[in-house]
Design a protein around this motif. Sequence first.
Motif, PDB file in Angstrom:
ATOM      1  N   GLY A  40       0.820  -1.202   0.000  1.00 26.55           N
ATOM      2  CA  GLY A  40       0.000   0.000   0.000  1.00 26.55           C
ATOM      3  C   GLY A  40       0.855   1.254   0.000  1.00 26.55           C
ATOM      4  O   GLY A  40       0.607   2.199  -0.745  1.00 26.55           O
ATOM      5  N   ASP A  97      -1.295   6.173   5.168  1.00 25.55           N
ATOM      6  CA  ASP A  97      -1.466   5.145   6.194  1.00 25.55           C
ATOM      7  C   ASP A  97      -2.922   5.021   6.625  1.00 25.55           C
ATOM      8  O   ASP A  97      -3.401   3.926   6.922  1.00 25.55           O
ATOM      9  N   ILE A 130      -4.658   3.074   3.929  1.00 25.01           N
ATOM     10  CA  ILE A 130      -4.248   1.678   4.016  1.00 25.01           C
ATOM     11  C   ILE A 130      -5.030   0.991   5.127  1.00 25.01           C
ATOM     12  O   ILE A 130      -5.524  -0.121   4.975  1.00 25.01           O
ATOM     13  N   LYS A 190      -8.937   0.866   4.100  1.00 27.79           N
ATOM     14  CA  LYS A 190      -9.246   0.159   2.850  1.00 27.79           C
ATOM     15  C   LYS A 190      -8.652  -1.245   2.798  1.00 27.79           C
ATOM     16  O   LYS A 190      -9.142  -2.092   2.056  1.00 27.79           O
ATOM     17  N   ILE A 191      -7.549  -1.447   3.513  1.00 29.82           N
ATOM     18  CA  ILE A 191      -6.885  -2.753   3.403  1.00 29.82           C
ATOM     19  C   ILE A 191      -6.969  -3.547   4.702  1.00 29.82           C
ATOM     20  O   ILE A 191      -7.444  -4.678   4.725  1.00 29.82           O
ATOM     21  N   GLN A 222       5.687   6.422   0.002  1.00 27.92           N
ATOM     22  CA  GLN A 222       4.613   7.012  -0.810  1.00 27.92           C
ATOM     23  C   GLN A 222       5.132   8.050  -1.794  1.00 27.92           C
ATOM     24  O   GLN A 222       4.513   8.327  -2.798  1.00 27.92           O
ATOM     25  N   PHE A 278      -4.321  -7.228  -2.222  1.00 31.21           N
ATOM     26  CA  PHE A 278      -5.203  -6.980  -1.088  1.00 31.21           C
ATOM     27  C   PHE A 278      -6.345  -7.989  -1.136  1.00 31.21           C
ATOM     28  O   PHE A 278      -7.157  -7.965  -2.070  1.00 31.21           O
ATOM     29  N   PRO A 279      -6.433  -8.883  -0.150  1.00 30.82           N
ATOM     30  CA  PRO A 279      -7.316 -10.046  -0.274  1.00 30.82           C
ATOM     31  C   PRO A 279      -8.801  -9.713  -0.285  1.00 30.82           C
ATOM     32  O   PRO A 279      -9.591 -10.474  -0.827  1.00 30.82           O
ATOM     33  N   ALA A 280      -9.178  -8.557   0.281  1.00 40.63           N
ATOM     34  CA  ALA A 280     -10.608  -8.245   0.336  1.00 40.63           C
ATOM     35  C   ALA A 280     -11.051  -7.393  -0.850  1.00 40.63           C
ATOM     36  O   ALA A 280     -12.201  -6.989  -0.927  1.00 40.63           O
ATOM     37  N   MET A 281     -10.120  -7.097  -1.771  1.00 39.72           N
ATOM     38  CA  MET A 281     -10.462  -6.247  -2.923  1.00 39.72           C
ATOM     39  C   MET A 281     -10.487  -7.078  -4.199  1.00 39.72           C
ATOM     40  O   MET A 281      -9.665  -7.968  -4.376  1.00 39.72           O
ATOM     41  N   ALA A 315      -6.047   0.725  -6.608  1.00 39.46           N
ATOM     42  CA  ALA A 315      -5.743   1.104  -5.224  1.00 39.46           C
ATOM     43  C   ALA A 315      -4.832   2.324  -5.105  1.00 39.46           C
ATOM     44  O   ALA A 315      -5.028   3.156  -4.224  1.00 39.46           O
ATOM     45  N   ARG A 342      -1.177  -3.564 -11.155  1.00 38.62           N
ATOM     46  CA  ARG A 342      -1.373  -2.597 -10.080  1.00 38.62           C
ATOM     47  C   ARG A 342      -0.186  -1.640 -10.002  1.00 38.62           C
ATOM     48  O   ARG A 342      -0.351  -0.433  -9.802  1.00 38.62           O
TER      49      ARG A 342
END
Lengths: 234, 367
Positions: free
Chosen positions: A131, A138, A141, A144-145, B74, B88-91, B99, B144
């Motif tokens: 992420g 953060d 992240i 959402k994650i 970032q 990301f396992p839930a996406m 993302a 991604r």
Amino acid sequence: MEEIMQILEELDWSPLFISLKTGVVATVISFFLGIFAARKVVKTTPGKKAVIDGILTLPMVLPPTVAGFFLLLLFSRRRPLGEFLFDEFGFKVVQTWLGCVIAATVIAFPLMYRNARAAMEQIDVNLVYAGRTLGMSDTKIFWKIIVPTAGPGIASGTILTFARALGEYGATSMLAGNIPGKTGTISQKIAMVIQDGDYLTAGIWVAVVMVIAFLVIFLMNLISGKKMKNIGRW
Amino acid sequence: MSINVKIKKRLGSFLLDMDFQSESRRIGILGASGCGKSMTLKSIAGIEKPDKGTIIVEGRTLFDQNQKINLKPQKRNVGYLFQNYALFPAMTVEKNIAAGLKGSRQDNENRVREMIRKFRLEGLEKRLPGQLSGGQQQRVALARIMAYEPDVILLDEPFSALDMFLKDQLQQELIEMLDDYKGTVIMVSHNRDEVYRFSEDLIVIDQGKVSASGETKELFQNPVSRAAARLTGCKNFSRINRTDNHTAQALDWGITLHTQREIPEDTGWFGYRAHDFIPVWGERGENMIRFHLEGSALLPFEQNYYLHPEGVEEGAEGYLKEPAASSAHEERDVLCWFVQREKIEVLEEKGNPDFLMFQESKILFLK
């Protein structure tokens, strides 16, 4: 049978609404506070973690009456915090519905926190790194994650929190009292009518509680079962 | 295109001391597991913080201890392909690809659709990562990263999570998918075939340090260091006693070798690849050894022989008794001779050769 019908007709349903309202509000508060606390604890150093974790889990381990005692000490209008809340904001905690919510939240919160923490600690740290290298903040992240990935753990924490908040008795009776129509929850109602030897009314309330409990668990399993079915476990 | 890394990081008793630069668009980092490859990539991505040094990518300083520069991951614009892909396992696939996107909703949707097409993920948009095969997961992870348009892409052992039979195809796919990517790609691997195929420049790491670096093909031909030779697949090593510019005693092989090329003065070891021996029947000539067969192993496409060179006795003078690392011990214990399938028939017909010949042009001069 006629007797039951008569009691049902004359029954004051306020304990049901007070309990549900308290349970829902306490669960919502615990949900956010618990996740927030879990996030902080997961990120902190092991030494600090032990101390903070101990404090946050304490209300679950202590007898509810002990928690009630501390809450009274804190919120009584003869104490600094209670006085301050009343003078500045007009908040009364002792012997009010707000007291019900606070008591239920304090007692139920550790269940939310511990479940959320356990679920978050299982998460692959590479997800967080991924992420970050993708430029996500953060906060993003986290919501959402981390939270969706920890979904099953958080969902079960929420169920337990709601169940615990709904049935809270010890701390509630000390902090909020049992004022019919105001702070009289189902648990307190049952205890009260039993003292009067009215087993029939007590039985009706027991049945109500059991129906709610079943409904909640069924509902949550349905939601989490549908959403989580396709998520791989690792 | 340029990357310049000079970092130090201590982890317990392990010291990572990396120093390399490259102008190439495709860089390979080869090293055994635990040599600090992943740590190096993580430092470039900003996931790990080096104790000191500098990291400069495309002229942009990502890290400089002296100037107190340490950009957040970032802000680095560095894509990282994790060993386990870290989807990301839930996406869903779509959401995973979107993302990292910051643009307007419409732009993002277009970008995602473009990536889905490019990485041949049509029809999988609504799937969750757990429902994808390893190869598909890798494509999603790459999509991604590419959607985010990083300056550099770091590939951390990209094929280690895949089945053997998928690897070859996916390696080709990856190279093709990265073909039109203009930025720098750094691939870390312990597999010499992967890096040979992928990289233009190669950096060989041994125990936290750069052991050799240079143009990939050149480095495989002339690895210079023993660690680099071993990682590029060389099996046979011998300590040498250099007698003149063209002659040296190979102590562990029990032979004096003559070479056309000049042996550099700082050469301490010879290396010889197991496939390069030539079997000889009949008369003994220059650069040939006699041997006992110690064992053999049949592989799908080749036969491996393990030999003990004649004239080298354990404990005899010249035989090295250095209490070196276990790998060094194994290296000298036996000679490896690997014979490809097609050539085995010749051996079966003629019987075991009387001698093995070192081709002098194939001898590696190592420091």
